[in-house]
Design an enzyme around this catalytic site. Structure first.
Site, short mmCIF file in Angstrom:
data_model
loop_
_atom_site.label_atom_id
_atom_site.label_comp_id
_atom_site.label_asym_id
_atom_site.label_seq_id
_atom_site.Cartn_x
_atom_site.Cartn_y
_atom_site.Cartn_z
N GLY B 188 19.24 -29.60 6.37
CA GLY B 188 18.73 -30.75 5.63
C GLY B 188 17.86 -30.31 4.48
CG ASN B 189 14.82 -32.96 2.92
OD1 ASN B 189 13.69 -32.67 3.29
ND2 ASN B 189 15.35 -34.14 3.15
CB VAL B 192 13.09 -33.10 6.92
CG1 VAL B 192 13.29 -33.28 8.41
CG2 VAL B 192 13.00 -34.46 6.24
CD GLU B 210 21.82 -22.34 7.42
OE1 GLU B 210 22.45 -22.49 6.36
OE2 GLU B 210 21.62 -21.22 7.94
CB CYS B 244 23.55 -27.39 0.96
SG CYS B 244 24.77 -26.57 1.98
#
Lengths: 468, 453
Positions: B188-189, B192, B210, B244
């Site tokens: 995710g980002n 978070v 990741e 991503c």
């Protein structure tokens, strides 16, 4: 921010790429070797002053093991630094695919007081070998060694890239506010949580070498005198202040009866009739720690030892019996020269007992039966395991050293230290030609196209028919 | 919430029972997963289409094929990955057994993302199962059709207690993160990611994060622009830019900027036809929130191509921005949309400096015929991974670790790296109880002779 200047100075050196060439790293590592050689006497004196460390132990743990790591690294560095080519599927078969090891940047090593040289130096070897800049934070509790490291180390290493920071909890907290590219911490699980929480703010990866209660199971079939010696050696090394020391013993009542005279004999063999007079037995590092450990003597009943001398922070090599699982000594890592024995009926009970607690850094099992040793290995989980001895699994540079669960995350020693401080970058170099081969992957998509994509990307099972 | 705790407790009890340990069991579960992917292909493709307007062949290529490859690799290699590794001994341990045991960690958590919602759960799941763990699976609620499908399908094929699926949004995920796991893999980002790591710190849980960032793409003057631009177009606009490792922005000399634009435009025509909106192969932005976010990045920018949009269908046309200022909003955050800014730089030095002034990205791309230049860009920058003269392809080599560095993440997976990520390497020494004479050297009383030996 107290350390912002220092960190940004090191970061500037890092950006100058000074630490990258192998020659530079080798020069710094060799300088570390000179530090160990030239300051050997000073190290012996500082560790003796800090915790009465016997010279023999210092030579073994603070010098010899460190030099082994240094030599292993210097011998293999050029090989470790090389790009590692990897196998490729059909679609990329004509390209170059490899793993490039890269330093992280500015890393922080926080070391504890019990092996105050070893536990900063061995990680430092890997951090330098991997090409990083490093801030070293030795423990203020081993204050003589802290002073030695702060004064002497900068004389050997490049001051632009490597720095020593001293101080206590406040200084460490301020230090952790800065952004590091990796943090390597050795110490307690509770502080480990604090370090990882601080690291999370900057998305800094960590290795945490923590601890716990390392169980030592002794089965009914074993060579009692040898077991006794090996257990006594592991337990009382550094007056019990070892993260991988056997913390408590599990055995049957019968084995306990057999072991007791053997343990007594081993203690006398090693330390003489009055261990307080032996030059080979250490002391507790500080008053606070001494008070804590001494309180634990109230659990169960003293079978051997039990004497203390507050002025010297001396606690005799002690064996406790009639210890119950709920006694105070069974609630925390002992980190002192006391070995409680908890009686269990059999191996199954011992395994259940071990598995009921958090996973320890090490598990020890003694038996003449391979089957017993393997059962304990297979049915438990721990950082590391040693059958029929204590401590030895951490002396090999080819084995990873680290915990699991509460006893830690990550690992090091030998190449594992280099890998810990390296980012493995996946790289693929293609050519501009052969564009026709890429056609199947482009839109507009079609069933036919992805049949080709599938064929060239897949990893076939050995028994798959190629024609299908 | 209580149900969630119960589900996790059940997974832990199932793990403690030991049944996920045998290689036969693990391979049986992986085979079942493979059957699921093959038998339910239609349903999976339908869910992906509902969530992201992904066309069948595209979805198959990007989400299903990769999973099948990973499954085949794991089933093939598991016996060798899981075997104890015997290592070099020294003089003292010469007669002993010295090896590294690969052991499962316990109960692990996989949190997926919405952009490749099937792939980003399944890919790590394969490694986690192969390593012998129990796995709690938390698909992203944003890609709700795929999440629902996985919640339905996984229990039909896999051991229900060992591999539960937990669904829900932010409150459920927050609750999930208060529980104790033995490893957490989050995709995710970065924002978070920090929350996940802080939650993990409370339990000393290792994490693989990741994350993302702005993956730069440097185009050298000395290169085949037509080929380079085709490859970049493929990577940038795939999944409507929501990848991503998409090339986030281009760095190139001002003298080739307009050629780059022309080449990309030509390729877009080739790929999606005159009317992109009616191409079955062009996806949509996942939801209105992200649509608004990406459209916001266009404000004040020179649009060289594209810009057409339709909020009702979350459609944004493939867009190119030129002469973009490094300080503009579109250069601040990861775009994650079909907008390609071009920032001009006068030299490769300037490009390298530009890249290094920013957070380390997940991927880095460089296009050039000049091998020396490629080597230089590689050695003077850092990124999770990189591909020269193409995009994405490094993530498709199963033997390369896939992960970020710095703000783009920590840890890695894919292939063997997944297995190792979800395993504990336990150092083991088994000695003989005899041969005590060797040990006498280390016992006190210490003496100089002993040391010198």
């Amino acid at each position: 921010n107290l350390y912002a200047g220092l960190v940004s100075h090191l970061r500037a050196s890092w950006l100058s790429r000074k630490t990258r060439p192998m020659e530079y790293r080798v020069a710094q590592l060799e300088a570390l070797g000179h530090f160990l050689d030239e300051k050997k006497q000073a190290i012996l004196e500082a560790t003796a002053a800090d915790m009465g460390k016997p010279p023999f132990e210092t030579e073994l743990s603070e010098t010899l093991l460190c030099k082994n790591e240094l030599h292993e690294t210097l011998n293999n560095l050029s090989h470790w630094m090389k790009d590692k080519q990897v196998d490729r599927p059909l679609a990329t078969r004509l390209d170059s695919a490899f793993i490039r090891k890269e330093p992280y940047g500015v890393v922080l090593i926080i070391a504890p007081w019990n092996y105050p040289i070893h536990l900063f130096l061995v990680p430092l070897i890997g951090a330098i070998a991997a090409g990083n800049c490093v801030i070293i934070k030795p423990s203020e509790i081993s204050k003589n060694t802290e002073r030695l490291v702060a004064e002497a180390l900068p004389c050997y290493l490049d001051k632009d890239c490597f720095a020593v920071v001293t101080g206590g909890v406040q200084e460490s907290t301020r230090l952790l506010e800065n952004k590091f590219d990796y943090i390597f911490y050795t110490g307690s699980p509770s502080v480990g949580r604090i370090v990882m929480t601080a690291a999370a703010k900057h998305l800094t990866p960590v290795t945490l070498e923590l601890g716990g209660k390392n169980p030592c199971y002794v089965s009914d079939t074993c060579d009692v005198p040898n077991v006794a010696r090996r257990v006594v050696w592991g337990r009382f090394f550094n007056a019990g202040q070892t993260c991988i020391a056997p913390d408590y013993l599990l055995c049957s009542l019968e084995m306990q009866e057999k072991l007791m005279p053997a343990l007594r004999e081993a203690i006398v063999e090693f330390f003489g009739p009055n261990p307080q007079e032996s030059p080979d037995f250490g002391r507790i590092v500080g008053d606070k720690q001494f008070q804590r450990v001494r309180k634990l003597l109230c659990s169960g009943r003293v079978a051997i030892g039990g004497q203390t001398d507050e002025a010297e922070r001396y606690i005799a090599p002690t064996i406790l019996v009639d210890v119950q699982p709920w006694d105070p000594i069974m609630q925390e890592e002992i980190f002192g020269p006391i070995l409680p024995i908890v009686v269990v009926a059999n191996m199954d009970e011992a395994i259940d007992f071990i598995n009921a607690g958090p996973r320890p850094l090490a598990i020890y099992a003694f038996s003449s039966s391979d089957k017993v040793v393997n059962q304990v290995l297979e049915r438990t989980s721990s950082g590391g395991f040693c059958g029929n001895d204590t401590l030895m699994h951490v002396t090999l540079t080819s084995l990873p050293f680290g915990g699991i669960g509460n006893s830690g995350l990550g690992m090091y020693h030998g190449k594992f230290t280099f890998d810990t401080f390296s980012h493995c970058r996946g790289c693929l170099k293609r050519g501009m030609g052969r564009e026709a081969l890429n056609a199947p992957r482009y839109p507009p998509y079609s069933q036919k196209k992805f049949g080709i994509v599938r064929a060239t990307s897949k990893v076939a099972r050995k028994d798959d028919c190629i024609l299908l | 919430m209580e149900r969630m705790q119960h589900v996790i407790a059940r997974a832990r009890a199932a793990f403690n029972s030991g049944r996920s340990r045998s290689l036969e069991f693990r391979i049986q579960q992986l085979k079942a997963l493979e059957r699921m992917v093959k038998e339910k292909e239609k349903e999976i493709l339908a869910a992906l289409h509902a969530d992201l307007h992904k066309s069948g062949p595209n979805a198959y290529n990007h989400e299903i094929l990769g999973v099948l490859i990973e499954l085949a690799l794991a089933m093939e290699k598991l016996p060798s990955w899981a075997a104890p590794q015997h290592v070099k001994k020294d003089l003292i341990t010469m007669r002993d057994e010295v090896f590294i045991n690969f052991e499962p960690l316990g109960v692990v958590l996989i949190i997926g993302a919405w952009n490749y919602p099937f792939l980003l759960i399944m890919h790590p799941l394969v490694g986690a199962i192969a390593a012998g763990n129990a796995v709690v699976v938390k698909p992203s609620e944003v890609s709700e059709n795929t999440a629902k499908l996985m919640a339905d399908l996984l229990p039909q094929y896999l051991d229900r207690e060992l591999y539960p699926v937990v669904t829900g949004g932010v409150p459920e995920t927050t609750e999930l993160l208060t529980q104790r796991f033995d490893h957490i893999l989050y995709t995710g980002n970065s924002a978070v990611g920090k929350i996940v790591m802080a939650a993990a710190a409370k339990h000393l849980t290792p994490v693989t994060l990741e994350l993302g960032g702005k993956s730069p793409c440097y185009i050298d003057k000395d290169c085949d622009l037509a080929v380079a631009c085709r490859r970049i177009t493929w990577g940038k606009y795939m999944n409507c830019g929501q990848t991503c490792i998409a090339p986030d922005y281009i760095l190139c000399d001002p003298s080739i900027q307009s050629q780059v634009v022309e080449n990309i435009k030509a390729t877009l025509q080739e790929f999606y036809g005159e009317d992109v909106k009616s191409s079955a192969d062009y996806e949509r932005i996942i939801n209105k929130r992200h649509f608004k976010r990406v459209m916001g990045l266009l404000e004040g920018q020179k649009i060289a191509h594209g810009g057409e949009n339709d909020e009702a269908s979350c459609f944004i046309a493939p867009t190119i921005l030129t002469d973009v200022s490094p300080d503009s909003k579109v250069m601040e955050e990861e775009i994650f949309g079909p907008v390609l800014p071009i920032v001009t730089v006068k030299s490769v030095e300037e490009a390298i400096e530009f890249i290094n002034r920013r957070e380390k990205p997940l991927a880095l791309y460089v296009f050039s015929n000049n091998k020396k230049l490629i080597r230089r860009v590689l050695s003077e920058t850092s990124s999770g991974g990189m591909t020269a003269n193409d995009v994405f392809m490094h993530s498709l080599v199963p033997n390369l670790p896939f992960g970020g560095v710095g703000n783009s993440g920590m840890g890695a997976y894919h292939g063997r790296y997944s297995f190792e990520t979800f395993s504990h390497r336990r150092a083991c020494v088994i000695k003989d109880l005899k041969m005590e004479v060797v040990n006498k050297l280390r016992y006190p009383p210490g003496s100089q002779e002993k040391v010198d030996l």
